[in-house]
Scaffold this motif. Structure first.
Motif, PDB file in Angstrom:
ATOM      1  N   ASP A  94       0.877  -1.165   0.000  1.00 39.81           N
ATOM      2  CA  ASP A  94       0.000   0.000   0.000  1.00 39.81           C
ATOM      3  C   ASP A  94       0.914   1.214   0.000  1.00 39.81           C
ATOM      4  N   GLY A  95       1.113   1.836  -1.152  1.00 41.11           N
ATOM      5  CA  GLY A  95       2.086   2.900  -1.273  1.00 41.11           C
ATOM      6  C   GLY A  95       1.489   4.260  -1.547  1.00 41.11           C
ATOM      7  N   ILE A  96       2.122   5.258  -0.986  1.00 40.14           N
ATOM      8  CA  ILE A  96       1.767   6.653  -1.234  1.00 40.14           C
ATOM      9  C   ILE A  96       2.984   7.316  -1.862  1.00 40.14           C
ATOM     10  N   ILE A  97       2.766   7.931  -3.031  1.00 38.76           N
ATOM     11  CA  ILE A  97       3.851   8.619  -3.731  1.00 38.76           C
ATOM     12  C   ILE A  97       3.366   9.992  -4.177  1.00 38.76           C
ATOM     13  N   GLY A  98       4.320  10.834  -4.553  1.00 32.95           N
ATOM     14  CA  GLY A  98       3.993  12.149  -5.093  1.00 32.95           C
ATOM     15  C   GLY A  98       3.869  12.104  -6.607  1.00 32.95           C
ATOM     16  N   GLU A  99       3.297  13.155  -7.155  1.00 30.56           N
ATOM     17  CA  GLU A  99       3.134  13.242  -8.613  1.00 30.56           C
ATOM     18  C   GLU A  99       4.486  13.146  -9.318  1.00 30.56           C
ATOM     19  N   ARG A 100       5.513  13.800  -8.760  1.00 32.99           N
ATOM     20  CA  ARG A 100       6.844  13.791  -9.363  1.00 32.99           C
ATOM     21  C   ARG A 100       7.446  12.382  -9.355  1.00 32.99           C
ATOM     22  N   SER A 101       7.193  11.631  -8.294  1.00 28.29           N
ATOM     23  CA  SER A 101       7.693  10.255  -8.236  1.00 28.29           C
ATOM     24  C   SER A 101       7.070   9.401  -9.331  1.00 28.29           C
ATOM     25  N   LEU A 102       5.807   9.642  -9.597  1.00 26.55           N
ATOM     26  CA  LEU A 102       5.129   8.884 -10.652  1.00 26.55           C
ATOM     27  C   LEU A 102       5.791   9.131 -12.001  1.00 26.55           C
ATOM     28  N   GLN A 103       6.288  10.343 -12.209  1.00 23.71           N
ATOM     29  CA  GLN A 103       6.938  10.673 -13.482  1.00 23.71           C
ATOM     30  C   GLN A 103       8.283   9.953 -13.666  1.00 23.71           C
ATOM     31  N   LEU A 104       8.869   9.442 -12.572  1.00 25.55           N
ATOM     32  CA  LEU A 104      10.121   8.686 -12.682  1.00 25.55           C
ATOM     33  C   LEU A 104       9.952   7.432 -13.534  1.00 25.55           C
ATOM     34  N   VAL A 105       8.718   6.945 -13.638  1.00 24.06           N
ATOM     35  CA  VAL A 105       8.457   5.759 -14.460  1.00 24.06           C
ATOM     36  C   VAL A 105       8.974   5.979 -15.875  1.00 24.06           C
TER      37      VAL A 105
END
Length: 195
Positions: A94-105
């Motif tokens: 169950d993870g919580i990430i920021g919008e910027r972290s999602l862009q690392l994909v």
């Protein structure tokens, strides 16, 4: 109040030993605190997550800076090995990430994306302003990891009451964020690259 004072005193005592020791521990009754320094200590702490039982749940908050630094400081093969263990044991994240972290994909290699894909993961995205820090907070069983990649420091806290309080806060944050299907997001990125 007495437990909080004891926790603060123990943590101050551990930190006062200075940066030369790689690992230090303090135990007192229902509380245990371990401090590890260096990437090897961080990797050891994360590797322990891969040994959880089938279907066990990990709650995690990943700071934006932490997400970026973890990809720089940990070998990609380490992540591949850890992800295989998660998939084999169906460990739920169950993870919580920021919008910027999602862009690392979009910056990850195809091999890294395939490694991330297929995990049992529930992902909630919060606005960057709430996750602009360099810590991972990881909660499982009666244990909490506080990981700082810039300082190469991992603090492990074992205390059922403290951990349950953090788990409750993480669930609250999950209710306020935007839930996404990370596996679908990764699959879309792989398709986009290979068109």
């Amino acid at each position: 109040h007495a437990r909080l004072k004891l926790s603060q005193t123990l943590l101050r005592s551990l930190l006062a030993h200075g940066p030369t020791a790689d690992e230090q521990s303090v135990k007192s009754g229902e509380l245990a605190i371990d401090i590890g320094r260096g990437i090897a200590s961080i990797a050891r702490a994360y590797r322990g997550l891969g040994t959880l039982g089938r279907g066990e749940r990990i709650y995690a908050i990943q700071g934006n800076r932490s997400a970026h630094l973890s990809l720089k400081k940990l070998d990609p093969h380490f992540f591949h090995e850890l992800h295989r263990a998660y998939k084999k044991r169906t460990i739920i994240i169950d993870g919580i990430i920021g919008e910027r972290s999602l862009q690392l994909v979009r910056q990850m290699s195809d091999a890294d994306l395939r490694s991330h894909h297929g995990r049992a993961v529930v992902t909630v995205v919060l606005p960057d302003e709430y996750l602009d820090f360099d810590e991972d907070i990881v909660v499982y069983k009666d244990t909490m990891l506080l990981v700082n990649f810039s300082q190469e420091l991992v603090v492990t806290i074992r205390n059922a009451l403290m951990v349950e309080a953090m788990r409750t806060l993480i669930r609250l944050f999950q209710d306020t964020g935007k839930k996404i299907d990370l596996n679908a997001y990764i699959a879309e990125e792989l398709v986009r690259r290979n068109q």
